[in-house]
Design a protein around this motif. Structure first.
Motif, mmCIF file in Angstrom:
data_model
loop_
_atom_site.group_PDB
_atom_site.id
_atom_site.type_symbol
_atom_site.label_atom_id
_atom_site.label_comp_id
_atom_site.label_asym_id
_atom_site.label_seq_id
_atom_site.Cartn_x
_atom_site.Cartn_y
_atom_site.Cartn_z
ATOM 1 N N LEU A 166 30.897 -18.686 10.908
ATOM 2 C CA LEU A 166 31.804 -17.666 10.374
ATOM 3 C C LEU A 166 33.184 -17.749 11.005
ATOM 4 O O LEU A 166 34.196 -17.679 10.303
ATOM 5 C CB LEU A 166 31.214 -16.267 10.563
ATOM 6 N N THR A 167 33.239 -17.881 12.319
ATOM 7 C CA THR A 167 34.549 -17.961 12.964
ATOM 8 C C THR A 167 35.237 -19.283 12.678
ATOM 9 O O THR A 167 36.466 -19.352 12.680
ATOM 10 C CB THR A 167 34.449 -17.734 14.485
ATOM 11 N N ALA A 168 34.460 -20.326 12.395
ATOM 12 C CA ALA A 168 35.070 -21.607 12.027
ATOM 13 C C ALA A 168 35.780 -21.491 10.684
ATOM 14 O O ALA A 168 36.867 -22.044 10.493
ATOM 15 C CB ALA A 168 34.006 -22.703 11.973
ATOM 16 N N VAL A 169 35.183 -20.755 9.763
ATOM 17 C CA VAL A 169 35.776 -20.584 8.440
ATOM 18 C C VAL A 169 36.897 -19.549 8.481
ATOM 19 O O VAL A 169 37.974 -19.766 7.934
ATOM 20 C CB VAL A 169 34.705 -20.179 7.404
ATOM 21 N N GLY A 209 35.788 -27.560 10.498
ATOM 22 C CA GLY A 209 35.404 -26.509 11.435
ATOM 23 C C GLY A 209 33.911 -26.235 11.402
ATOM 24 O O GLY A 209 33.287 -26.011 12.442
ATOM 25 N N LEU A 210 33.335 -26.276 10.212
ATOM 26 C CA LEU A 210 31.894 -26.077 10.085
ATOM 27 C C LEU A 210 31.121 -27.205 10.761
ATOM 28 O O LEU A 210 30.113 -26.967 11.429
ATOM 29 C CB LEU A 210 31.490 -25.972 8.617
ATOM 30 N N VAL A 211 31.600 -28.423 10.608
ATOM 31 C CA VAL A 211 30.934 -29.568 11.248
ATOM 32 C C VAL A 211 31.016 -29.441 12.763
ATOM 33 O O VAL A 211 30.028 -29.653 13.467
ATOM 34 C CB VAL A 211 31.547 -30.902 10.762
ATOM 35 N N ARG A 212 32.180 -29.076 13.280
ATOM 36 C CA ARG A 212 32.343 -28.924 14.740
ATOM 37 C C ARG A 212 31.489 -27.802 15.300
ATOM 38 O O ARG A 212 31.000 -27.887 16.426
ATOM 39 C CB ARG A 212 33.805 -28.685 15.088
ATOM 40 N N SER A 213 31.306 -26.733 14.539
ATOM 41 C CA SER A 213 30.565 -25.578 15.052
ATOM 42 C C SER A 213 29.056 -25.671 14.826
ATOM 43 O O SER A 213 28.302 -24.925 15.437
ATOM 44 C CB SER A 213 31.094 -24.287 14.419
ATOM 45 N N SER A 214 28.618 -26.582 13.980
ATOM 46 C CA SER A 214 27.194 -26.629 13.639
ATOM 47 C C SER A 214 26.269 -26.916 14.823
ATOM 48 O O SER A 214 25.193 -26.312 14.900
ATOM 49 C CB SER A 214 26.937 -27.605 12.488
ATOM 50 N N TYR A 268 26.517 -25.892 17.866
ATOM 51 C CA TYR A 268 26.379 -24.641 18.619
ATOM 52 C C TYR A 268 25.496 -23.659 17.850
ATOM 53 O O TYR A 268 24.683 -22.950 18.436
ATOM 54 C CB TYR A 268 27.745 -24.023 18.898
ATOM 55 N N ALA A 269 25.665 -23.624 16.528
ATOM 56 C CA ALA A 269 24.820 -22.764 15.699
ATOM 57 C C ALA A 269 23.368 -23.210 15.784
ATOM 58 O O ALA A 269 22.461 -22.371 15.878
ATOM 59 C CB ALA A 269 25.313 -22.772 14.253
ATOM 60 N N VAL A 270 23.118 -24.523 15.778
ATOM 61 C CA VAL A 270 21.744 -25.035 15.886
ATOM 62 C C VAL A 270 21.131 -24.630 17.226
ATOM 63 O O VAL A 270 19.965 -24.242 17.285
ATOM 64 C CB VAL A 270 21.706 -26.566 15.694
ATOM 65 N N GLY A 271 21.912 -24.688 18.296
ATOM 66 C CA GLY A 271 21.410 -24.257 19.604
ATOM 67 C C GLY A 271 21.004 -22.796 19.601
ATOM 68 O O GLY A 271 19.963 -22.420 20.159
ATOM 69 N N MET A 272 21.803 -21.968 18.955
ATOM 70 C CA MET A 272 21.476 -20.542 18.873
ATOM 71 C C MET A 272 20.260 -20.300 17.972
ATOM 72 O O MET A 272 19.436 -19.435 18.259
ATOM 73 C CB MET A 272 22.678 -19.736 18.379
ATOM 74 N N VAL A 273 20.149 -21.075 16.893
ATOM 75 C CA VAL A 273 18.963 -20.969 16.043
ATOM 76 C C VAL A 273 17.719 -21.343 16.853
ATOM 77 O O VAL A 273 16.673 -20.690 16.735
ATOM 78 C CB VAL A 273 19.097 -21.859 14.785
ATOM 79 N N ALA A 274 17.828 -22.368 17.676
ATOM 80 C CA ALA A 274 16.694 -22.760 18.532
ATOM 81 C C ALA A 274 16.306 -21.618 19.467
ATOM 82 O O ALA A 274 15.112 -21.372 19.690
ATOM 83 C CB ALA A 274 17.041 -24.012 19.333
#
Length: 185
Positions: free
Chosen positions: A79-82, A92-97, A99-105
């Protein structure tokens, strides 16, 4: 001390150092705004939680709270990337993904241990998350190797030491998270 205890100690040291680094970045870095500080604070919380995780059972902290917090944190990064408009949205979505995967884990761990999904589905989700984290870790940890070895690589390599430190800590945290995903608690 058993082999498992040795691994737990190593992971605790890794995640504690990563949490300190992220907190230092949130406080000391002359970042351009709230998004970078928010990113670093979320990295601090994640690494801190991972540092204590080997020594405590996931059931000691309410699973719902963990899932809600880390699911919201996972949404923060795309969301903040967009919304942050720091370059093109897809980049931005590619760069942030990662970190998002780590949080999903982090959100997945209490769900997996709570028996929310059948064993085959749980193994599939754990496997996909682990592969994503390992790919990111290897990319982050090897990106600066051509420069460090004194050879020229095929791609451009950053000479920014701060960027290399960020990649080291993010890659190390991703690798540690992948290991914890695969460990039995």
């Amino acid at each position: 001390m058993s082999a498992t205890d040795v691994v737990h100690v190593m992971l605790t040291v890794l995640f504690t150092a990563s949490a300190v680094y992220a907190l230092r970045q949130a406080v000391a870095r002359r970042s351009p705004g709230w998004r970078d500080r928010g990113d670093q604070l979320l990295h601090t919380v994640m690494a801190s939680a991972m540092a204590v995780m080997p020594w405590h059972r996931l059931g000691e902290v309410p699973a719902r709270g963990q899932v809600v917090f880390f699911a919201a944190a996972a949404m923060w990064f795309p969301l903040t990337a967009v919304l942050g408009r720091r370059g093109p949205a897809p980049a931005g979505l590619v760069r942030s993904s990662p970190y998002a995967v780590g949080m999903v884990a982090m959100a997945w761990m209490p769900l997996r241990h709570g028996g929310v999904a059948d064993m085959r589905t749980a193994d599939l989700v754990t496997g996909v998350l682990t592969l994503c984290l390992m790919a990111y870790a290897l990319r982050s940890l090897t990106r600066d190797m051509p420069r460090l070895l004194g050879t020229s690589g095929g791609g451009s390599v950053s000479t920014d030491i701060g960027g290399a430190c960020d990649r080291f800590w993010h890659g190390s945290t991703a690798m540690g998270t992948a290991i914890v995903l695969l460990m039995h608690h």
